[in-house]
Design a protein around this motif. Structure first.
Motif, PDB file in Angstrom:
ATOM      1  N   VAL A 259       0.885  -1.216  -0.047  1.00  0.00           N
ATOM      2  CA  VAL A 259      -0.010  -0.039   0.003  1.00  0.00           C
ATOM      3  C   VAL A 259       1.027   1.275   0.109  1.00  0.00           C
ATOM      4  O   VAL A 259       1.904   1.065   0.911  1.00  0.00           O
ATOM      5  CB  VAL A 259      -0.797  -0.005   1.159  1.00  0.00           C
ATOM      6  CG1 VAL A 259      -1.904   1.341   1.184  1.00  0.00           C
ATOM      7  CG2 VAL A 259      -1.790  -1.233   1.257  1.00  0.00           C
ATOM      8  N   TYR A 260       0.714   2.316  -0.907  1.00  0.00           N
ATOM      9  CA  TYR A 260       1.288   3.342  -0.944  1.00  0.00           C
ATOM     10  C   TYR A 260       0.747   4.502  -0.975  1.00  0.00           C
ATOM     11  O   TYR A 260      -0.446   4.697  -1.387  1.00  0.00           O
ATOM     12  CB  TYR A 260       2.627   3.322  -2.050  1.00  0.00           C
ATOM     13  CG  TYR A 260       1.774   3.345  -3.414  1.00  0.00           C
ATOM     14  CD1 TYR A 260       1.337   2.298  -4.321  1.00  0.00           C
ATOM     15  CD2 TYR A 260       1.600   4.616  -4.113  1.00  0.00           C
ATOM     16  CE1 TYR A 260       0.565   2.360  -5.517  1.00  0.00           C
ATOM     17  CE2 TYR A 260       0.781   4.636  -5.354  1.00  0.00           C
ATOM     18  CZ  TYR A 260       0.343   3.549  -6.202  1.00  0.00           C
ATOM     19  OH  TYR A 260      -0.071   3.589  -7.166  1.00  0.00           O
ATOM     20  N   GLU A 268       5.333   5.918  -5.836  1.00  0.00           N
ATOM     21  CA  GLU A 268       4.480   5.142  -6.304  1.00  0.00           C
ATOM     22  C   GLU A 268       5.287   4.217  -7.252  1.00  0.00           C
ATOM     23  O   GLU A 268       5.218   2.886  -7.361  1.00  0.00           O
ATOM     24  CB  GLU A 268       3.424   6.002  -7.245  1.00  0.00           C
ATOM     25  CG  GLU A 268       2.731   4.888  -8.324  1.00  0.00           C
ATOM     26  CD  GLU A 268       1.787   6.091  -8.900  1.00  0.00           C
ATOM     27  OE1 GLU A 268       1.843   6.795  -9.624  1.00  0.00           O
ATOM     28  OE2 GLU A 268       0.373   5.347  -8.962  1.00  0.00           O
ATOM     29  N   ASN A 269       6.279   4.903  -8.019  1.00  0.00           N
ATOM     30  CA  ASN A 269       7.010   4.334  -8.912  1.00  0.00           C
ATOM     31  C   ASN A 269       8.144   3.186  -7.968  1.00  0.00           C
ATOM     32  O   ASN A 269       8.160   2.127  -8.534  1.00  0.00           O
ATOM     33  CB  ASN A 269       8.153   5.118  -9.558  1.00  0.00           C
ATOM     34  CG  ASN A 269       9.447   4.775 -10.378  1.00  0.00           C
ATOM     35  OD1 ASN A 269      10.493   4.824  -9.747  1.00  0.00           O
ATOM     36  ND2 ASN A 269       9.059   3.775 -11.422  1.00  0.00           N
ATOM     37  N   VAL A 288      -1.308  -4.475  -5.080  1.00  0.00           N
ATOM     38  CA  VAL A 288      -0.672  -3.247  -4.937  1.00  0.00           C
ATOM     39  C   VAL A 288      -2.024  -2.305  -4.810  1.00  0.00           C
ATOM     40  O   VAL A 288      -2.617  -2.221  -5.766  1.00  0.00           O
ATOM     41  CB  VAL A 288       0.452  -2.939  -5.854  1.00  0.00           C
ATOM     42  CG1 VAL A 288       0.784  -1.650  -5.707  1.00  0.00           C
ATOM     43  CG2 VAL A 288       1.240  -3.861  -6.157  1.00  0.00           C
ATOM     44  N   TYR A 289      -2.149  -1.415  -3.704  1.00  0.00           N
ATOM     45  CA  TYR A 289      -3.133  -0.358  -3.919  1.00  0.00           C
ATOM     46  C   TYR A 289      -2.422   1.113  -3.635  1.00  0.00           C
ATOM     47  O   TYR A 289      -1.592   1.464  -2.749  1.00  0.00           O
ATOM     48  CB  TYR A 289      -3.934  -0.697  -2.782  1.00  0.00           C
ATOM     49  CG  TYR A 289      -4.802  -2.124  -3.052  1.00  0.00           C
ATOM     50  CD1 TYR A 289      -6.039  -1.766  -3.625  1.00  0.00           C
ATOM     51  CD2 TYR A 289      -4.696  -3.078  -2.378  1.00  0.00           C
ATOM     52  CE1 TYR A 289      -6.945  -2.872  -4.113  1.00  0.00           C
ATOM     53  CE2 TYR A 289      -5.297  -4.124  -2.660  1.00  0.00           C
ATOM     54  CZ  TYR A 289      -6.528  -4.042  -3.618  1.00  0.00           C
ATOM     55  OH  TYR A 289      -7.225  -5.120  -3.741  1.00  0.00           O
ATOM     56  N   CYS A 313       5.506   5.241   1.779  1.00  0.00           N
ATOM     57  CA  CYS A 313       4.878   6.553   2.175  1.00  0.00           C
ATOM     58  C   CYS A 313       5.919   7.711   1.840  1.00  0.00           C
ATOM     59  O   CYS A 313       6.852   7.734   2.658  1.00  0.00           O
ATOM     60  CB  CYS A 313       4.264   6.522   3.586  1.00  0.00           C
ATOM     61  SG  CYS A 313       3.306   8.145   3.879  1.00  0.00           S
ATOM     62  N   ALA A 314       5.190   8.948   1.457  1.00  0.00           N
ATOM     63  CA  ALA A 314       5.905  10.107   1.481  1.00  0.00           C
ATOM     64  C   ALA A 314       5.928  10.708   2.729  1.00  0.00           C
ATOM     65  O   ALA A 314       4.741  10.784   3.393  1.00  0.00           O
ATOM     66  CB  ALA A 314       5.451  11.057   0.126  1.00  0.00           C
TER      67      ALA A 314
END
Ligand SMILES: Cc1cc2nc3c(=O)[nH]c(=O)nc-3n(C[C@H](O)[C@H](O)[C@H](O)COP(=O)(O)O)c2cc1C
Ligand SMILES: [Fe+2]
Ligand SMILES: [Fe+2]
Length: 402
Positions: A259-260, A268-269, A288-289, A313-314
């Motif tokens: 999960v991102y 995401e990349n 992948v979500y 996560c950013a």
């Protein structure tokens, strides 16, 4: 026009399918709609089990009238006082004023909060194990506190071995002509919605669901009639096994859920590359979500399904990117346990996402953390790519060792 279905020699489904609803409980997307099930048993006395949501009143009252076929209503059993089922109690009392209402002590406390009709003269207060005879049938009651509210109970017809299971064994989704699970390709068409329903609505109360399952295991059950979704009359072991897994927080799948949360696409990349790396290492059925575009209820359901969860996560204003914050908060709210986690963080000047994610996950019971976390400074480079490969080694070997 009425729409009813005979389900046994003398029991009818008198519920309603709602395909206008978009958000169940004003929060859960239901692209396939929702069913509110209600059941009528025509014995020497007539018995209605639960009512339906206020959005479905007209159809419901027509259904009950048709199924009664001119008879009066003797009993209304209330298994659950949440408004998606209890909203029409007042309307039933108006239409059938001599009806006796059957519930436990907590049922009637809640009823007096939701309604102002005269309850005292109509109520029959039962407790666990009490029985009501209606002619051929005997109905007995099993308390099911917190599945999904404190007053919830289930009703067991000892004559025909039918469990009227309230919210337990329910699902999101309207029924498309086939009312029995064995008629509607449950595994392909319904299972994901049933899992999403269970995990989000009662997932937090695994202990209470386990205790209901234990009590139910002492009963001989030939049919399960829930308040939402299809009725079970064949292969009951299939759905009971799912409930055993979900309520004990046991993963169904040995694989990775990724999960991102990504603002501009670099995280995401990374998630995408990481998923490919796991695939190359033999991990199958990876999911992948994107937390920004996927409703949290889907991610909760998938988290209950998978053994390993990788969060990427950013960092966002020294905190987590908000859609990921929601996911992590909801996971803790739903009491997820027994999972293995790994973290990938991004940050352009002071990345803190991995630390914050770990703090959230540490609140979960019996969690395991794969120590190699990956830090990306803005975009992947040679060094972070190498770290990502090492994390893929660790996650894949952990999964493959299961
Ligand atoms: C509104 C906003 C706030 C951010 N706050 C932080 C921060 O506090 N610390 C940090 O290291 N990076 C911060 N960043 C940078 C992001 O964490 C990330 O490095 C960048 O968005 C690249 O990743 P992405 O392409 O996956 O979004 C912020 C970015 C945005 C857009
Ligand atoms: Fe409920
Ligand atoms: Fe419900």
């Amino acid at each position: 026009m009425y729409s009813i279905k005979k389900i046994t020699v003398d029991a009818y489904w008198v519920g309603v399918n709602d395909r206008k609803i978009t958000l169940f409980e004003s929060v859960y997307p239901v692209s396939r709609g929702m069913s509110y099930n209600s059941y009528l048993v025509l014995d020497e006395k007539t018995v209605l089990l639960d009512t339906v949501d206020s959005s479905a009143s007209l159809q419901f009252l027509e259904n009950v009238e048709k199924a009664l076929n001119g008879r009066k209503l003797d009993y209304l059993i209330i298994n659950h006082m949440e408004p998606d089922h209890c909203a029409n109690i007042g309307a039933i009392v108006d239409k059938y004023p001599s009806v006796k209402i059957v519930g436990n002590a907590k049922t009637f406390t809640m009823m007096s909060q939701f309604f102002d009709f005269e309850i005292e003269s109509r109520k029959i207060v039962i407790k666990e194990g009490d029985t009501i005879n209606t002619g051929r049938h005997n109905f007995t009651f099993v308390m099911a506190p917190m599945v999904h509210w404190p007053e919830a109970m289930v009703t067991y017809d000892t004559t025909d071995k039918i469990l009227y299971s309230a919210d337990a064994f329910g699902s999101f989704g309207a029924m498309d002509g086939n009312i029995f699970a064995d008629e509607c390709d449950f595994e392909n068409k319904w299972l994901d919605d049933a899992r999403r329903y269970y995990t989000n609505i009662v997932g937090k109360y695994g202990v209470q669901v386990q205790s209901l399952l234990k009590k139910a295991s002492t009963l001989e059950i030939s049919m399960i009639c829930p308040l939402h979704g299809p009725i079970w009359r064949e292969n009951l072991g299939f759905i009971i096994d799912k409930y055993m897994k979900w309520s004990s927080y046991t993963p169904e799948k040995k694989s990775a859920l990724i999960v991102y949360g990504s603002v501009h696409g670099h995280t995401e990349n990374t998630a995408d590359i990481f998923a490919n790396s796991l695939g190359e290492r033999g991990v199958k059925e990876i999911a992948v979500y994107n937390a920004s575009t996927t409703h949290f209820s889907t991610i909760i359901a998938e988290s209950f399904k998978y053994s390993h969860i990788v969060f990427a996560c950013a960092t966002y204003n020294m905190s987590l990117f908000p859609p990921m914050q929601v996911v992590l908060h909801e996971l803790a709210e739903h009491n997820l346990q027994n999972r293995t986690f790994a973290f990938i963080e991004n940050g352009t000047w002071a990345p803190v996402a991995a630390k914050l994610m770990q703090e959230c996950v540490d609140k979960l019971k019996n969690d395991k953390i794969i120590e190699q976390k990956v830090t990306i400074k803005s975009a992947l480079n040679e060094q972070s790519c190498a770290e990502l490969e090492k994390l893929a080694d660790a996650v894949a070997s952990d999964i493959n060792a299961l």
